[in-house]
Scaffold this active site. Sequence first.
Site: not given
Ligand code: CO
Ligand code: ZN
Length: 334
Positions: A163, A197-198
Site C-alpha cells: 500500500d 494519501e495516507e
Molecule cells: Co493505506
Molecule cells: Zn493506499
Amino acid sequence: MKDLIQKLVEAWGPSGYEHHVRRLIEAEVADLADEVSVDALGNLICRVGKGGTKIMVAAHMDEIGVMATYAEKKSGYLRFTGIGGLLNTTLMGSRVRFEDGTIGVIGAPDMFGSSRMTAPDLDEFYIDVSDGDGNGAIDAGMPATFWRPLEVRGSRLIAKAMDDRISCAIAIEAMRRLKKSRKKKPNEVYFVFTVQEEVGLRGARPAAYAINPDLAIALDVTSSGDMIKNEKMAVRLGAGTAIKVHDSGLVVPPAVRDWMVQRAEADGIPYQLELLTLGTTDAAGIQTARAGVASGCISTPCRYVHTTSETVDINDVEAGVKLLVGLVANPVAL
Ligand code: CO
Ligand code: ZN
C-alpha cells in the site's frame, strides 16, 4: 516486474517525505513519458499522449509511518506519533527505519503485563534507538517508516508498503506497455504518483485540479475477506484485480464501473467487484476536484493492510496492469 516491486516496496517514503520514492520512479519513467513534472506538493506527473479524452491515473507514493515527537537523549528512547492509520495491535516489537538508516524497535512499558495481551494506546508506546553509547542520532521531528524486506512465497509477495507501491509498479508497467503499442493510443493520459494519501488524500486533489481530467482512475490496494474465519468481504487473493463499486469515500459512477467491467470481460482479464466498508483512496479526493471528476478505482487485493506483511498475489497484479492498459487505450464517453 518483481525487481521493480522490490525496489519500490523497500524504498523509504512516509507521507510528506516521498522524495526517495519519487527519484526512483522518475528514473523508471524517464523514457516512458512525453512530459514529466513535479508540482508544489511533490506529486510526480507524467503525461503520455496528447489530445482526446484526458485520463488521470493516480497511485500514491507515500506509506504509513511514525514521527519522533520527543527524544530522551540519555536513554535513547523516543516518543512518537503516527503518520497515517497505525494499528496499535501490530506495533509491539515492530522495527522502524529513519532516513539516515537508524533502526528503531517499538516497545511499550510492562512488556509481560497487560500491554502484551491488549494493545495500549499509541502514546504508551516508545521507540528504542539506543546504541549502547548514550547517543541517539534521532531528534524530535524525524519521521520513520516500518521496516521489512520483501519476501516471495510462490505467487504471493509479502512486504511493507504494498500500500501503495504495488500500484506504483502497476502504473509504471502500464506505461511501459503503452510505449510499446504507441500507435493504438490517441488520448492523453496523466500517470500521477501522488503524495500524502495516507494522511488524507492531500496530494491527489490539487493534482486533479491542475490536470483537470475528464476521467480518473485511482490505483490502490483493498482488503480481502479470505482469511481464516473471515468471510465478510467477497474479495479474494488470486481471484483477479478488483474493480471498485463503493467505499467509505467514493460511490463509483455506474458508467465508470461498467466501463471497467466491460473492458475486463472483453479482454478476458480476471476481475472481482470490490465493496469496501472501511477506508478509501485518492479517487475520493479527485472526484471533488474543480467541478467534479468521474472517478473509479482498480484495487489489488491485499491481506494484512497497514502491517509490515501486506500480502498480494502477482497474478492479481498482472490482471491490474492489463486492465489499466486496456482502459486508458479505450476511454469511455461520459
Ligand atoms: Co493505506
Ligand atoms: Zn493506499
